[in-house]
Design a protein around this motif. Structure first.
Motif, PDB file in Angstrom:
ATOM      1  N   UNK A  31       0.828  -1.213   0.000  1.00  0.00           N
ATOM      2  CA  UNK A  31       0.000   0.000   0.000  1.00  0.00           C
ATOM      3  C   UNK A  31       0.861   1.261   0.000  1.00  0.00           C
ATOM      4  N   UNK A  32       1.968   1.220   0.733  1.00  0.00           N
ATOM      5  CA  UNK A  32       2.860   2.381   0.790  1.00  0.00           C
ATOM      6  C   UNK A  32       3.442   2.681  -0.587  1.00  0.00           C
ATOM      7  N   UNK A  33       3.965   1.645  -1.246  1.00  0.00           N
ATOM      8  CA  UNK A  33       4.555   1.849  -2.571  1.00  0.00           C
ATOM      9  C   UNK A  33       3.485   2.197  -3.600  1.00  0.00           C
ATOM     10  N   UNK A  34       2.312   1.602  -3.474  1.00  0.00           N
ATOM     11  CA  UNK A  34       1.220   1.895  -4.404  1.00  0.00           C
ATOM     12  C   UNK A  34       0.797   3.360  -4.300  1.00  0.00           C
ATOM     13  N   UNK A  35       0.849   3.914  -3.099  1.00  0.00           N
ATOM     14  CA  UNK A  35       0.516   5.328  -2.908  1.00  0.00           C
ATOM     15  C   UNK A  35       1.502   6.214  -3.660  1.00  0.00           C
ATOM     16  N   UNK A  36       2.785   5.882  -3.557  1.00  0.00           N
ATOM     17  CA  UNK A  36       3.809   6.647  -4.275  1.00  0.00           C
ATOM     18  C   UNK A  36       3.609   6.556  -5.776  1.00  0.00           C
ATOM     19  N   UNK A  37       3.445   5.343  -6.289  1.00  0.00           N
ATOM     20  CA  UNK A  37       3.341   5.127  -7.744  1.00  0.00           C
ATOM     21  C   UNK A  37       2.086   5.776  -8.310  1.00  0.00           C
ATOM     22  N   UNK A  38       0.949   5.548  -7.673  1.00  0.00           N
ATOM     23  CA  UNK A  38      -0.306   6.096  -8.195  1.00  0.00           C
ATOM     24  C   UNK A  38      -0.283   7.617  -8.191  1.00  0.00           C
ATOM     25  N   UNK A  39       0.298   8.213  -7.162  1.00  0.00           N
ATOM     26  CA  UNK A  39       0.393   9.666  -7.105  1.00  0.00           C
ATOM     27  C   UNK A  39       1.263  10.206  -8.228  1.00  0.00           C
TER      28      UNK A  39
END
Length: 355
Positions: A31-39
Protein backbone atom coordinates in the motif's frame (compact mmCIF):
# COMPACT_ATOMS: atom_id res chain seq x y z
CA UNK A 1 -18.00 12.45 -35.63
CA UNK A 2 -15.22 10.55 -33.80
CA UNK A 3 -15.27 6.82 -33.31
CA UNK A 4 -16.82 5.75 -29.95
CA UNK A 5 -13.46 4.30 -28.85
CA UNK A 6 -11.82 7.69 -29.40
CA UNK A 7 -14.43 9.85 -27.68
CA UNK A 8 -13.02 11.78 -24.71
CA UNK A 9 -14.24 11.26 -21.14
CA UNK A 10 -12.99 13.17 -18.10
CA UNK A 11 -12.01 11.30 -14.93
CA UNK A 12 -11.83 12.84 -11.47
CA UNK A 13 -8.13 12.88 -10.42
CA UNK A 14 -8.85 11.54 -6.93
CA UNK A 15 -10.97 8.70 -8.31
CA UNK A 16 -8.25 7.86 -10.82
CA UNK A 17 -5.53 7.78 -8.15
CA UNK A 18 -7.62 5.44 -5.99
CA UNK A 19 -8.31 3.22 -9.00
CA UNK A 20 -4.61 2.97 -9.95
CA UNK A 21 -3.64 2.38 -6.30
CA UNK A 22 -6.08 -0.55 -6.08
CA UNK A 23 -4.78 -2.16 -9.27
CA UNK A 24 -1.22 -1.92 -7.98
CA UNK A 25 -2.12 -3.45 -4.61
CA UNK A 26 -4.01 -6.19 -6.45
CA UNK A 27 -0.78 -7.01 -8.28
CA UNK A 28 1.31 -7.42 -5.15
CA UNK A 29 2.51 -3.86 -4.55
CA UNK A 30 2.49 -2.74 -0.91
CA UNK A 31 0.00 0.00 0.00
CA UNK A 32 2.86 2.38 0.79
CA UNK A 33 4.55 1.85 -2.57
CA UNK A 34 1.22 1.90 -4.40
CA UNK A 35 0.52 5.33 -2.91
CA UNK A 36 3.81 6.65 -4.27
CA UNK A 37 3.34 5.13 -7.74
CA UNK A 38 -0.31 6.10 -8.20
CA UNK A 39 0.39 9.67 -7.11
CA UNK A 40 3.29 10.00 -9.55
CA UNK A 41 1.25 8.63 -12.45
CA UNK A 42 -1.72 10.90 -11.78
CA UNK A 43 0.61 13.90 -11.38
CA UNK A 44 1.77 13.21 -14.95
CA UNK A 45 -1.85 13.00 -16.13
CA UNK A 46 -2.65 16.29 -14.39
CA UNK A 47 0.30 18.05 -16.04
CA UNK A 48 -0.81 16.85 -19.48
CA UNK A 49 2.05 14.36 -19.80
CA UNK A 50 -0.44 11.63 -20.69
CA UNK A 51 2.32 9.51 -22.22
CA UNK A 52 3.80 8.91 -18.74
CA UNK A 53 0.63 8.71 -16.67
CA UNK A 54 -1.98 6.12 -15.79
CA UNK A 55 -2.05 4.77 -19.34
CA UNK A 56 1.25 3.09 -18.47
CA UNK A 57 -0.50 0.75 -16.04
CA UNK A 58 -1.25 -2.04 -18.59
CA UNK A 59 2.39 -2.22 -19.72
CA UNK A 60 3.68 -2.12 -16.11
CA UNK A 61 1.28 -4.86 -15.00
CA UNK A 62 2.25 -6.99 -17.98
CA UNK A 63 5.89 -6.81 -16.84
CA UNK A 64 4.80 -7.79 -13.32
CA UNK A 65 2.94 -10.84 -14.67
CA UNK A 66 5.92 -11.73 -16.84
CA UNK A 67 8.05 -11.61 -13.65
CA UNK A 68 10.56 -9.14 -15.07
CA UNK A 69 9.50 -6.41 -12.60
CA UNK A 70 9.23 -7.23 -8.89
CA UNK A 71 6.14 -5.55 -7.38
CA UNK A 72 7.07 -6.47 -3.81
CA UNK A 73 10.76 -5.48 -3.88
CA UNK A 74 12.08 -2.92 -1.40
CA UNK A 75 15.01 -0.79 -2.65
CA UNK A 76 18.10 -0.72 -0.46
CA UNK A 77 19.84 2.56 0.42
CA UNK A 78 23.53 2.77 1.32
CA UNK A 79 25.17 5.94 2.65
CA UNK A 80 28.56 6.44 0.94
CA UNK A 81 29.69 9.81 2.34
CA UNK A 82 27.78 12.52 4.24
CA UNK A 83 26.56 13.94 0.91
CA UNK A 84 26.51 10.84 -1.33
CA UNK A 85 24.27 7.78 -1.20
CA UNK A 86 23.38 4.92 -3.50
CA UNK A 87 20.19 2.94 -3.99
CA UNK A 88 19.93 -0.62 -5.26
CA UNK A 89 16.46 -0.68 -6.76
CA UNK A 90 16.22 -4.47 -6.46
CA UNK A 91 14.14 -4.40 -9.69
CA UNK A 92 11.30 -2.58 -7.92
CA UNK A 93 9.17 0.06 -9.61
CA UNK A 94 11.35 2.99 -10.62
CA UNK A 95 9.00 5.39 -8.86
CA UNK A 96 9.76 3.75 -5.52
CA UNK A 97 13.54 3.75 -5.98
CA UNK A 98 13.61 7.32 -7.26
CA UNK A 99 11.32 8.63 -4.51
CA UNK A 100 13.58 7.06 -1.89
CA UNK A 101 16.65 8.49 -3.64
CA UNK A 102 15.31 12.03 -3.85
CA UNK A 103 14.11 11.86 -0.25
CA UNK A 104 17.67 11.01 0.85
CA UNK A 105 19.20 13.64 -1.46
CA UNK A 106 16.91 16.27 0.07
CA UNK A 107 17.82 15.18 3.59
CA UNK A 108 21.54 15.46 2.85
CA UNK A 109 21.06 18.86 1.20
CA UNK A 110 19.19 20.15 4.25
CA UNK A 111 22.13 19.15 6.46
CA UNK A 112 25.11 19.82 4.16
CA UNK A 113 23.84 22.00 1.31
CA UNK A 114 23.92 19.30 -1.36
CA UNK A 115 22.97 15.65 -1.71
CA UNK A 116 23.72 13.22 -4.54
CA UNK A 117 22.20 9.78 -5.07
CA UNK A 118 23.04 7.17 -7.70
CA UNK A 119 20.42 4.47 -8.36
CA UNK A 120 20.93 1.10 -10.06
CA UNK A 121 18.82 -1.95 -11.00
CA UNK A 122 15.70 0.20 -11.30
CA UNK A 123 12.85 0.59 -13.79
CA UNK A 124 11.03 3.34 -15.67
CA UNK A 125 9.95 6.09 -13.28
CA UNK A 126 7.53 7.93 -15.53
CA UNK A 127 7.64 11.71 -15.80
CA UNK A 128 10.84 13.23 -14.39
CA UNK A 129 9.04 16.42 -13.34
CA UNK A 130 7.45 14.70 -10.33
CA UNK A 131 10.92 14.22 -8.83
CA UNK A 132 11.76 17.86 -9.52
CA UNK A 133 8.47 18.79 -7.82
CA UNK A 134 9.36 16.58 -4.84
CA UNK A 135 12.50 18.67 -4.39
CA UNK A 136 10.68 21.97 -4.93
CA UNK A 137 8.10 21.01 -2.32
CA UNK A 138 11.02 20.64 0.10
CA UNK A 139 12.42 24.03 -0.94
CA UNK A 140 15.25 22.51 -2.98
CA UNK A 141 16.82 22.92 -6.40
CA UNK A 142 17.44 19.65 -8.23
CA UNK A 143 18.93 17.77 -11.15
CA UNK A 144 17.26 14.54 -12.32
CA UNK A 145 18.86 12.19 -14.85
CA UNK A 146 17.91 8.70 -16.03
CA UNK A 147 18.83 6.39 -18.88
CA UNK A 148 16.47 4.21 -20.89
CA UNK A 149 16.22 1.55 -23.57
CA UNK A 150 17.67 2.20 -27.05
CA UNK A 151 15.51 4.37 -29.28
CA UNK A 152 17.87 6.99 -30.67
CA UNK A 153 20.89 6.69 -32.99
CA UNK A 154 24.09 8.52 -32.12
CA UNK A 155 24.73 11.38 -34.52
CA UNK A 156 25.87 9.93 -37.81
CA UNK A 157 24.54 6.46 -36.97
CA UNK A 158 21.32 4.74 -38.04
CA UNK A 159 20.69 2.04 -35.43
CA UNK A 160 19.14 2.36 -31.97
CA UNK A 161 21.80 2.80 -29.29
CA UNK A 162 20.92 5.59 -26.85
CA UNK A 163 17.69 6.12 -24.96
CA UNK A 164 15.45 9.17 -25.25
CA UNK A 165 16.26 9.75 -21.60
CA UNK A 166 14.94 13.02 -20.16
CA UNK A 167 17.07 15.64 -18.54
CA UNK A 168 15.22 17.48 -15.80
CA UNK A 169 15.96 20.19 -13.26
CA UNK A 170 14.14 22.75 -11.21
CA UNK A 171 14.22 25.51 -8.62
CA UNK A 172 11.66 27.04 -6.26
CA UNK A 173 10.52 30.64 -6.53
CA UNK A 174 8.73 33.15 -4.33
CA UNK A 175 5.33 34.34 -5.53
CA UNK A 176 5.83 33.31 -9.16
CA UNK A 177 5.81 29.82 -10.65
CA UNK A 178 8.84 27.57 -9.99
CA UNK A 179 11.29 26.67 -12.75
CA UNK A 180 10.72 23.09 -13.96
CA UNK A 181 12.53 21.73 -17.01
CA UNK A 182 11.77 18.17 -18.16
CA UNK A 183 12.76 17.37 -21.73
CA UNK A 184 13.90 14.44 -23.85
CA UNK A 185 16.96 14.75 -26.13
CA UNK A 186 14.79 13.61 -29.04
CA UNK A 187 12.48 15.88 -31.04
CA UNK A 188 9.57 14.20 -29.25
CA UNK A 189 9.31 11.76 -26.35
CA UNK A 190 8.85 8.14 -27.47
CA UNK A 191 5.78 7.93 -25.25
CA UNK A 192 4.06 10.36 -27.64
CA UNK A 193 4.44 7.80 -30.42
CA UNK A 194 2.89 5.09 -28.24
CA UNK A 195 0.07 7.51 -27.44
CA UNK A 196 -0.53 8.21 -31.15
CA UNK A 197 -0.54 4.48 -31.87
CA UNK A 198 -3.00 3.85 -29.03
CA UNK A 199 -5.31 6.58 -30.32
CA UNK A 200 -5.00 5.77 -34.01
CA UNK A 201 -3.35 9.11 -34.80
CA UNK A 202 -0.56 10.16 -37.16
CA UNK A 203 2.69 11.72 -35.95
CA UNK A 204 4.67 14.66 -37.42
CA UNK A 205 7.10 13.44 -40.08
CA UNK A 206 10.15 14.93 -38.36
CA UNK A 207 9.83 12.81 -35.19
CA UNK A 208 11.20 9.45 -36.33
CA UNK A 209 12.47 7.20 -39.10
CA UNK A 210 10.93 3.86 -39.99
CA UNK A 211 12.84 0.57 -40.16
CA UNK A 212 14.16 1.45 -43.63
CA UNK A 213 15.48 4.82 -42.52
CA UNK A 214 12.69 6.92 -44.06
CA UNK A 215 10.68 9.72 -42.47
CA UNK A 216 7.24 8.48 -41.44
CA UNK A 217 3.96 9.74 -39.98
CA UNK A 218 2.90 6.21 -39.00
CA UNK A 219 3.53 5.55 -35.26
CA UNK A 220 3.71 1.77 -35.80
CA UNK A 221 6.42 2.16 -38.43
CA UNK A 222 8.19 4.75 -36.28
CA UNK A 223 8.45 2.24 -33.43
CA UNK A 224 10.16 -0.16 -35.86
CA UNK A 225 12.77 2.50 -36.57
CA UNK A 226 14.49 5.21 -34.54
CA UNK A 227 13.65 8.52 -32.89
CA UNK A 228 15.39 11.62 -34.22
CA UNK A 229 17.55 13.73 -31.86
CA UNK A 230 16.71 17.38 -31.32
CA UNK A 231 19.36 19.73 -32.65
CA UNK A 232 21.21 16.94 -34.44
CA UNK A 233 24.51 16.20 -32.66
CA UNK A 234 23.47 18.25 -29.61
CA UNK A 235 20.54 15.97 -28.79
CA UNK A 236 22.70 12.95 -29.44
CA UNK A 237 25.38 14.23 -27.04
CA UNK A 238 22.76 14.85 -24.33
CA UNK A 239 21.52 11.27 -24.62
CA UNK A 240 25.10 10.01 -24.16
CA UNK A 241 25.50 12.29 -21.13
CA UNK A 242 22.38 10.70 -19.58
CA UNK A 243 23.98 7.27 -20.05
CA UNK A 244 27.27 8.38 -18.45
CA UNK A 245 25.68 9.78 -15.29
CA UNK A 246 22.81 7.29 -14.98
CA UNK A 247 24.19 4.05 -16.35
CA UNK A 248 28.00 4.01 -16.27
CA UNK A 249 28.30 5.70 -12.87
CA UNK A 250 25.58 3.67 -11.11
CA UNK A 251 26.55 0.19 -12.24
CA UNK A 252 23.30 -0.30 -14.14
CA UNK A 253 22.93 -1.20 -17.82
CA UNK A 254 24.28 1.30 -20.34
CA UNK A 255 25.49 1.63 -23.95
CA UNK A 256 22.27 0.26 -25.41
CA UNK A 257 21.73 -2.57 -22.91
CA UNK A 258 18.77 -1.18 -20.94
CA UNK A 259 15.81 -3.46 -21.67
CA UNK A 260 12.81 -2.01 -23.47
CA UNK A 261 9.79 -1.77 -21.11
CA UNK A 262 7.79 -3.81 -23.65
CA UNK A 263 10.41 -6.58 -23.83
CA UNK A 264 9.43 -9.45 -21.47
CA UNK A 265 12.76 -11.25 -21.66
CA UNK A 266 14.58 -9.71 -18.67
CA UNK A 267 14.58 -6.86 -16.11
CA UNK A 268 15.13 -3.35 -17.44
CA UNK A 269 18.14 -2.49 -15.20
CA UNK A 270 17.63 1.27 -15.52
CA UNK A 271 19.95 3.74 -13.76
CA UNK A 272 19.13 7.16 -12.30
CA UNK A 273 21.18 10.09 -10.95
CA UNK A 274 19.69 12.66 -8.58
CA UNK A 275 21.04 15.83 -6.98
CA UNK A 276 19.31 18.13 -4.49
CA UNK A 277 20.78 21.56 -3.74
CA UNK A 278 19.90 23.97 -0.93
CA UNK A 279 19.16 27.28 -2.67
CA UNK A 280 20.32 29.60 0.13
CA UNK A 281 23.97 28.53 0.14
CA UNK A 282 25.27 31.84 -1.26
CA UNK A 283 22.55 34.30 -0.23
CA UNK A 284 19.44 34.41 1.90
CA UNK A 285 16.48 32.30 0.81
CA UNK A 286 14.44 35.49 0.51
CA UNK A 287 17.00 36.96 -1.92
CA UNK A 288 17.13 33.73 -3.94
CA UNK A 289 13.35 33.57 -4.33
CA UNK A 290 13.19 37.26 -5.18
CA UNK A 291 15.79 36.73 -7.92
CA UNK A 292 13.86 33.72 -9.25
CA UNK A 293 10.68 35.81 -9.36
CA UNK A 294 12.54 38.53 -11.26
CA UNK A 295 13.85 35.96 -13.75
CA UNK A 296 10.30 34.69 -14.32
CA UNK A 297 8.99 38.21 -14.89
CA UNK A 298 11.79 39.03 -17.33
CA UNK A 299 11.22 35.83 -19.31
CA UNK A 300 7.44 36.00 -19.65
CA UNK A 301 7.53 39.78 -20.12
CA UNK A 302 10.01 39.64 -22.98
CA UNK A 303 9.16 41.38 -26.24
CA UNK A 304 7.26 38.84 -28.37
CA UNK A 305 8.11 37.77 -31.88
CA UNK A 306 5.45 38.04 -34.57
CA UNK A 307 2.49 35.71 -34.12
CA UNK A 308 3.25 34.92 -30.46
CA UNK A 309 0.48 35.75 -28.01
CA UNK A 310 2.21 34.70 -24.80
CA UNK A 311 5.67 33.65 -23.62
CA UNK A 312 5.72 30.74 -21.18
CA UNK A 313 8.31 29.87 -18.53
CA UNK A 314 9.67 26.29 -18.57
CA UNK A 315 7.09 24.05 -16.90
CA UNK A 316 4.40 26.74 -16.89
CA UNK A 317 2.16 25.20 -19.56
CA UNK A 318 2.11 21.94 -17.61
CA UNK A 319 1.28 23.78 -14.39
CA UNK A 320 -1.58 25.61 -16.11
CA UNK A 321 -2.83 22.28 -17.45
CA UNK A 322 -2.69 20.85 -13.94
CA UNK A 323 -4.79 23.70 -12.56
CA UNK A 324 -7.36 23.13 -15.32
CA UNK A 325 -7.53 19.35 -14.96
CA UNK A 326 -7.92 19.52 -11.21
CA UNK A 327 -11.23 21.24 -11.93
CA UNK A 328 -12.35 19.62 -15.19
CA UNK A 329 -10.90 16.12 -14.74
CA UNK A 330 -8.33 14.17 -16.74
CA UNK A 331 -9.24 13.33 -20.37
CA UNK A 332 -9.13 9.70 -21.55
CA UNK A 333 -10.45 8.05 -24.68
CA UNK A 334 -12.97 5.25 -24.26
CA UNK A 335 -10.33 2.79 -25.57
CA UNK A 336 -7.85 3.92 -22.91
CA UNK A 337 -10.44 3.53 -20.17
CA UNK A 338 -11.32 0.05 -21.42
CA UNK A 339 -7.64 -0.94 -21.33
CA UNK A 340 -7.40 0.24 -17.72
CA UNK A 341 -10.62 -1.55 -16.80
CA UNK A 342 -9.25 -4.79 -18.22
CA UNK A 343 -6.48 -4.52 -15.62
CA UNK A 344 -9.09 -3.89 -12.92
CA UNK A 345 -10.94 -7.05 -13.91
CA UNK A 346 -7.75 -9.14 -13.72
CA UNK A 347 -7.40 -8.39 -10.00
CA UNK A 348 -11.09 -7.92 -9.19
CA UNK A 349 -11.14 -4.22 -8.29
CA UNK A 350 -13.86 -1.70 -9.11
CA UNK A 351 -13.83 -0.41 -12.68
CA UNK A 352 -13.50 3.22 -13.74
CA UNK A 353 -16.97 4.53 -14.50
CA UNK A 354 -17.74 7.02 -17.25
CA UNK A 355 -20.95 8.74 -18.20
Amino acid sequence: MSEPSQQIHHINPSDLETFVHNILVGNGVSKEHATTISNCLVQADLRGVDTHGSNRIPSYMKRVRQKVLDPSATPELTQITPVVASVDGKNAFGFVSAHLGMERAIGMAQDFGIGMVSIKHSNHFGMSAWLVQQAIDAGMMSLVFTNSSPALPVWGGRSKLMGVSPIACGAPAGTERPFILDMAPSIAARGKIYKALRRGEKIPTDWALDGEGNLTDDPARALEGVMLPMGGPKGSALSIMMDVFSGVLSGSAFAGHVTNPYDPSKPADVGHFLIAIKPDLFMSLEDFKSRMDYLYQRVVGSEKMGGVERIYYPGEIEQITRDKRLVEGIPFTRAEIEALNEEAEVVGVERLRVE
